[in-house]
Motif scaffolding. Sequence first.
Motif, short mmCIF file in Angstrom:
data_model
loop_
_atom_site.label_atom_id
_atom_site.label_comp_id
_atom_site.label_asym_id
_atom_site.label_seq_id
_atom_site.Cartn_x
_atom_site.Cartn_y
_atom_site.Cartn_z
N ILE A 102 2.69 -9.60 -5.38
CA ILE A 102 2.61 -8.24 -5.92
C ILE A 102 3.69 -7.45 -5.21
CG2 ILE A 102 1.20 -6.16 -6.06
CD1 ILE A 102 -1.27 -8.07 -5.99
N LEU A 104 5.58 -4.19 -4.53
CA LEU A 104 5.39 -2.75 -4.68
C LEU A 104 6.69 -1.99 -4.82
CD1 LEU A 104 2.57 -2.11 -2.05
CD2 LEU A 104 2.34 -2.59 -4.51
N THR A 116 7.91 -0.39 -8.25
CA THR A 116 7.60 -1.14 -9.46
C THR A 116 6.46 -0.44 -10.19
OG1 THR A 116 6.09 -2.55 -8.21
CG2 THR A 116 8.37 -3.32 -8.46
N GLN A 121 2.81 -4.65 -10.98
CA GLN A 121 2.02 -4.94 -9.80
C GLN A 121 0.74 -5.71 -10.16
OE1 GLN A 121 1.42 -1.19 -7.78
NE2 GLN A 121 3.61 -0.80 -7.68
N VAL A 144 0.92 -9.01 -1.08
CA VAL A 144 1.65 -7.77 -1.34
C VAL A 144 2.93 -7.76 -0.52
CG1 VAL A 144 1.58 -5.25 -1.12
CG2 VAL A 144 -0.46 -6.51 -1.87
N SER A 146 6.60 -5.39 0.02
CA SER A 146 7.33 -4.15 -0.28
C SER A 146 8.68 -4.22 0.42
CB SER A 146 6.53 -2.95 0.22
OG SER A 146 7.18 -1.77 -0.13
#
Length: 194
Positions: A102, A104, A116, A121, A144, A146
């Motif tokens: 995922i 971010l 995003t 996501q 997750v 980033s």
Amino acid sequence: RAKLPREAPSAFDERQALLAPYLEERPGSRVIGIPMAGSCFGLIPWLVELVSGLGFGVRVLTPDGQSLSRGEERCYAYDACAPVKAAHGILDADVETVFFPIILSTDSEAGGCGRTCAMEQAQPEMAGAALRARGRNLRVLNPVLSFDAGTQSKAFAAELLVAARALLGSEPDRARVAAAGRAAAQAQARYEEA
């Protein structure tokens, strides 16, 4: 409007040539699928080098002419956008485990930091759940990540450890994770600078 001359370079062909070394299947005792979908699309060099640097085989799951229609059949969200539906079709491949983080935000090192969208996501969880509901035995690893603080930040290093833990299923060797992360960042930089 004037059209490009026939002999003008094709940006699509050039991108495909740059990605070619990462699209070749890499052997390993356990092969992990990486979907060329959503925000992962622009990070294929980084994802492939990270996963292979942690000792896994890699198979990039690429879209084809039927990805969207397959995805429309498998997606339970009838009003989802085309990229979300395509992700469902791309993930329905012959692999047991998929690394579909995922993401971010995108990187700031290339100067293009951006958030995003919520649907991007949600893609990993939505597609994985929909395929499992249809009887597919698919494990989607979706830590997750980033990239907005850069791959050298402490925050990113912590996220990278979580991602490595998800892939390995145990506590990772921090030096190996750091080395895989550096190799991944270098591969991504070479791709973006080309």
